[in-house]
Write a protein that holds these residues in place. Structure first.
Motif, PDB file in Angstrom:
ATOM      1  N   THR A 106      -1.029   5.042 -17.125  1.00  0.00           N
ATOM      2  CA  THR A 106      -2.315   5.539 -16.639  1.00  0.00           C
ATOM      3  C   THR A 106      -3.061   6.199 -17.777  1.00  0.00           C
ATOM      4  O   THR A 106      -2.458   6.919 -18.572  1.00  0.00           O
ATOM      5  CB  THR A 106      -2.078   6.559 -15.500  1.00  0.00           C
ATOM      6  OG1 THR A 106      -1.320   5.910 -14.482  1.00  0.00           O
ATOM      7  CG2 THR A 106      -3.390   7.058 -14.902  1.00  0.00           C
ATOM      8  N   ILE A 148       0.872  -1.186   0.000  1.00  0.00           N
ATOM      9  CA  ILE A 148       0.000   0.000   0.000  1.00  0.00           C
ATOM     10  C   ILE A 148       0.906   1.232   0.000  1.00  0.00           C
ATOM     11  O   ILE A 148       1.691   1.447   0.923  1.00  0.00           O
ATOM     12  CB  ILE A 148      -0.930   0.009   1.229  1.00  0.00           C
ATOM     13  CG1 ILE A 148      -1.780  -1.278   1.257  1.00  0.00           C
ATOM     14  CG2 ILE A 148      -1.818   1.248   1.211  1.00  0.00           C
ATOM     15  CD1 ILE A 148      -2.640  -1.431   2.496  1.00  0.00           C
ATOM     16  N   ASP A 150       0.877   5.464  -0.875  1.00  0.00           N
ATOM     17  CA  ASP A 150       0.105   6.687  -1.150  1.00  0.00           C
ATOM     18  C   ASP A 150      -1.382   6.395  -1.325  1.00  0.00           C
ATOM     19  O   ASP A 150      -2.024   6.890  -2.270  1.00  0.00           O
ATOM     20  CB  ASP A 150       0.650   7.394  -2.417  1.00  0.00           C
ATOM     21  CG  ASP A 150       2.078   7.878  -2.219  1.00  0.00           C
ATOM     22  OD1 ASP A 150       2.464   8.110  -1.050  1.00  0.00           O
ATOM     23  OD2 ASP A 150       2.793   8.007  -3.230  1.00  0.00           O
ATOM     24  N   GLY A 151      -1.914   5.561  -0.475  1.00  0.00           N
ATOM     25  CA  GLY A 151      -3.360   5.303  -0.509  1.00  0.00           C
ATOM     26  C   GLY A 151      -3.817   4.402  -1.631  1.00  0.00           C
ATOM     27  O   GLY A 151      -5.016   4.305  -1.904  1.00  0.00           O
ATOM     28  N   LYS A 152      -2.871   3.751  -2.311  1.00  0.00           N
ATOM     29  CA  LYS A 152      -3.249   2.834  -3.397  1.00  0.00           C
ATOM     30  C   LYS A 152      -2.489   1.527  -3.241  1.00  0.00           C
ATOM     31  O   LYS A 152      -1.434   1.481  -2.592  1.00  0.00           O
ATOM     32  CB  LYS A 152      -2.875   3.430  -4.764  1.00  0.00           C
ATOM     33  CG  LYS A 152      -3.661   4.652  -5.159  1.00  0.00           C
ATOM     34  CD  LYS A 152      -3.188   5.099  -6.528  1.00  0.00           C
ATOM     35  CE  LYS A 152      -3.977   6.281  -7.042  1.00  0.00           C
ATOM     36  NZ  LYS A 152      -3.414   6.786  -8.305  1.00  0.00           N
ATOM     37  N   VAL A 153      -3.003   0.487  -3.895  1.00  0.00           N
ATOM     38  CA  VAL A 153      -2.264  -0.772  -3.973  1.00  0.00           C
ATOM     39  C   VAL A 153      -1.293  -0.653  -5.139  1.00  0.00           C
ATOM     40  O   VAL A 153      -1.686  -0.275  -6.252  1.00  0.00           O
ATOM     41  CB  VAL A 153      -3.223  -1.963  -4.176  1.00  0.00           C
ATOM     42  CG1 VAL A 153      -2.449  -3.235  -4.468  1.00  0.00           C
ATOM     43  CG2 VAL A 153      -4.101  -2.147  -2.941  1.00  0.00           C
ATOM     44  N   ASP A 154      -0.026  -0.946  -4.888  1.00  0.00           N
ATOM     45  CA  ASP A 154       1.028  -0.738  -5.874  1.00  0.00           C
ATOM     46  C   ASP A 154       1.310  -2.051  -6.623  1.00  0.00           C
ATOM     47  O   ASP A 154       1.946  -2.957  -6.083  1.00  0.00           O
ATOM     48  CB  ASP A 154       2.286  -0.250  -5.148  1.00  0.00           C
ATOM     49  CG  ASP A 154       3.370   0.199  -6.103  1.00  0.00           C
ATOM     50  OD1 ASP A 154       3.469  -0.378  -7.205  1.00  0.00           O
ATOM     51  OD2 ASP A 154       4.116   1.127  -5.748  1.00  0.00           O
TER      52      ASP A 154
END
Ligand SMILES: Cc1cc2nc3c(=O)[nH]c(=O)nc-3n(C[C@H](O)[C@H](O)[C@H](O)COP(=O)(O)O)c2cc1C
Length: 209
Positions: free
Chosen positions: A204, A173, A175-179
């Motif tokens: 992206t 996890i 920056d608030g995301k799953v990497d």
């Protein structure tokens, strides 16, 4: 070229059955189940995917028989009897044990221990998760669907489950995301080929609306 699959999956010029190379890349559902006697089973399934997000549901397809028998695969027998399974993400680091757990072994063998993996207890289902995997989805069976049998009469089955618990390794996890690049999930291609996610392969794209 065009061909009708009822004539088989190896029309000229193909030297190998071609279908598995046509729907790629496929995620690998590394599915843990447990027998009524408490024996842990683990096997990879590339006929696997997420079906919907709210509520989260996934499916896997234990097709055919255990090699050299007409017995269903343990991943089907167990889920029919217990109604529970766990999806474990297979990552590049777990390639070798994932492959090892595709071997057909007697139902009495604990395949997680045999592959040197850590069995970690789940919250809401009896099958353990693979502690070495960054993602695990605890699932309860919604439907077990008999699919059309093969041209030689071998059964195909789809198991659909609802996700009732989600485990994510804190280390992936960011920056608030799953990497995804940290997890390096494995994908199945055709033949004996695989692919993995690398930082360079990720981009992206905003949606138009
Ligand atoms: C990467 C990979 C993907 C696989 N995908 C499937 C699949 O989608 N369906 C299937 O029936 N078997 C699949 N297999 C084969 C099963 O993993 C194998 O039959 C396994 O032994 C089943 O084990 P079980 O009897 O413990 O359930 C796959 C094998 C590998 C290596």
């Amino acid at each position: 070229m065009y061909f009708d699959p009822k004539d088989g999956m190896r029309p000229p010029p193909f030297t190998h059955s071609v279908y598995n190379a046509l729907v790629i890349p496929r995620p690998i559902g590394w599915i843990s189940t447990i027998s009524q006697d408490g024996v842990i089973n683990l096997a990879p399934f590339s006929f696997f995917n997420a079906l919907c997000g709210d509520p989260p549901c996934v499916m896997y397809c234990p097709n055919g028989y255990k090699t050299g028998t007409t017995e269903p695969k343990d991943s089907l027998t167990n889920v029919r009897l217990t109604g529970e399974f766990v999806f474990n993400m297979c990552t590049a680091d777990l390639l070798e044990p994932m492959n090892a757990t595709s071997a057909h072994v007697p139902a009495s063998v604990d395949e997680m221990a045999a592959a040197g993996l850590d069995a970690v207890a789940c919250e809401k289902v009896k099958p353990p998760r693979v502690g070495n995997s960054p993602i695990a989805l605890e699932c309860k069976v919604l439907h077990i669907i008999d699919m059309p049998a093969s041209r030689t009469g071998v059964p195909n089955t789809t198991v659909i489950g609802q996700v009732v618990g989600i485990h994510i390794d804190d280390a992936v996890i960011v920056d608030g995301k799953v990497d995804a690049a940290r997890m390096r999930p494995l994908a199945r291609l055709g033949y004996l080929d695989y692919a993995t996610i690398t930082p360079e392969s990720i981009f992206t794209l905003p949606r138009p609306d």
